[in-house]
Design a protein around this motif. Sequence first.
Motif: not given
Length: 296
Positions: A168-179, A253-262, A276-278
């Motif tokens: 399992k990779p290690r990822y950040d969980v700060d939702t505000a920073a991710q957005r 899936n429990g994390q910030p995501g982006l939808l692209v609508l056409s 680490d912020g990237r």
Amino acid sequence: MAYGTEVDVFEEHRSVLMGVAYRMLGEFADAEDVVQDAWLRWSSADRDNVRDARGYLVRIVTHLSLDRLRQTQARREAYVGPWLPEPLATDFLSETLPDSSERALLAESVTLAMLVVMESLSPLERAVFVLREAFGFPYAEIGAMLDRSDEAVRQLAGRARRHVTQRKPRYDVDTAAQRDITERFLEAAAGGDMEGLMALLAPDVDVISDTGGKAKAPRRVVEGAENAARVFIGGADGNEKAAQPQLLFREINGQPGLLVLSDGELDTVMVPMFRDGRIARIYIIRNPEKLGGVRV
């Protein structure tokens, strides 16, 4: 038992059944089929002798999911390009699970990264891992569901847990920073700002695109910050349908995501993962057959 009662009992446990089936299969449509099959079995069963409806129904769903996993193995091996789990909008977790610790546990167990890792487990290991780690069923109860001894279940659980922990990779969980990072990433991509994109990407970032051969996107994993940035510069992500697609932020899936609508229709689901912020990884799902779990 009255018909209305059998419906009420099943509906009471539907979210748990969908949760088990989806985590087992990684496919929303297949999970819906499994739950529907479980309803057919429940509606025709001798329910007067069922003392624990939840356990009884979860057992049915688990066995149906195991059968479905074995049936889909060949299909996944022949899949065009990388295979990813079907994305699922999980905004409902905030409404249905007010307890933050319980919500965090279930959300972590359904992330795309976790589901990808679980793909490498055997079907039985996956079943035990889901039932134990995501839903907290006792070992003895899992053993009864799977017709295995308590000791066998403990061994399966330990093996699965070690495997997941190692991979399992290690990822950040700060939702505000991710957005914030995602918005800056989109702005840089739209403006063709290569330097700006590179500053937001981890050096070892990778981009994994799932199209099933039904849409345009890289069919191999794109590795490295420069290569990843070029995927997005100038609209190179393959979204050629609309010059100005509509972008919506959603919890995927429990994390910030982006939808692209056409033209008002969902075209792409993108889920960046952060370390680490990237941005350390970007999942892109463009196979139209895999977007049923995300309603706009």
